[in-house]
Design an enzyme around this catalytic site. Structure first.
Site, PDB file in Angstrom:
ATOM      1  CB  SER A   1      15.910  -1.709 -12.023  1.00  0.00           C
ATOM      2  OG  SER A   1      16.339  -1.296 -12.913  1.00  0.00           O
TER       3      SER A   1
ATOM      4  CE1 TYR B   1      19.101   1.979 -10.078  1.00  0.00           C
ATOM      5  CE2 TYR B   1      19.453   0.442 -11.422  1.00  0.00           C
ATOM      6  CZ  TYR B   1      18.567   1.496 -10.681  1.00  0.00           C
ATOM      7  OH  TYR B   1      16.964   2.212 -11.433  1.00  0.00           O
TER       8      TYR B   1
END
Length: 258
Positions: free
Chosen positions: A152, A164
């Site tokens: 990401s 995350y």
């Protein structure tokens, strides 16, 4: 002179994690199948996997599946074994299974929630490690191995929850280590970093006007990404078109990281 199509994946087999929903894994599976690869889909929701396989087969592709929780090491091993048993080999791994976890809007309590930290790590990071652990050797057997973790843009900046961001940053580091380690064995490891992509996971946010107004000025192309944008990038990394790339980072973010 007849030129070989570098995107032709005929004869190769790809295993894709996180392939059940309308997202990067699902669209990547369709893209690889459309270019000749036999695809083996994994995710937790068997009903969605069946739908995805049926869609690929209806378009003329060859596909199979196994319901898999990538957070469980034994299930990752079984998925790789099932893929090889079904198609006789494994060449490409697209590791897109992942979750966001608790969001920043939850404040410090969510940020330092130990259960959330462990859950996000088990899927986003451990799942990538387990799949590569059990799949890389098979990928090395035919000299065309390609392993593509899906990270990401959060790996490059403080964006998203702590858990995350930490897992995606760890994958960025793993890319260098595994790239150097596996290249001599005929396996190329290159990671794909999507920006904000309109998927099942993010679709609600892309329709929320205050979010759109705050986010869009940061994206020079002036739009959110699509799963097609991502699948095209995955195809590039899986194919001979990227045959001299090892340990690299491909950002598909509309220019947000500029």
């Amino acid at each position: 002179m007849v030129m070989k199509d570098p995107f032709d994946l005929t004869g190769r087999v790809a295993l894709i994690t996180g392939a059940s929903s309308h997202g990067i894994g699902n669209e990547s599976a369709k893209m690889l199948a459309a270019h000749g690869a036999k695809v083996f889909l994994t995710a937790r929701r068997e009903d969605k996997l069946k739908e995805a396989v049926e869609e690929i087969e209806a378009a003329g592709g060859i596909a199979s599946y196994k319901a898999t929780d990538v957070a469980i090491e034994e299930q990752c091993k079984e998925a790789v074994e099932a893929c090889i048993a079904e198609f006789g080999r494994l060449d490409i791994m697209v590791l897109s299974a992942g979750i966001n976890g608790l969001s920043l809007s939850g404040g410090m309590e969510a940020t330092f929630d130990s259960d959330n930290w462990k859950k996000v790590q088990s899927i986003n990071l451990d799942g990538v490690f387990y799949m590569i652990k059990y799949g890389w050797e098979e990928c090395s057997k035919h000299g065309v191995g390609a392993i593509i973790p899906v990270a990401s843009l959060a790996a490059w900046r403080a964006e998203g929850s702590l858990a995350y961001t930490a897992t995606k940053g760890a994958i960025r580091s793993m890319t260098h280590s595994l790239g150097a380690l596996l290249a001599p064995h005929g396996v190329r490891v290159n990671t794909f970093y999507p920006g904000l992509i309109d998927t099942d996971m993010t679709h609600e946010a892309t329709l929320y006007e205050p979010f759109v107004k705050s986010k869009m000025p940061k994206i020079p192309l002036g739009r959110f990404g699509t799963v097609d944008d991502c699948a095209n990038a995955v195809l590039f990394l899986a194919s001979d078109a990227s045959s001299f790339m090892v340990g690299q980072h491909l950002l598909v973010d509309g220019g947000e990281a500029c």
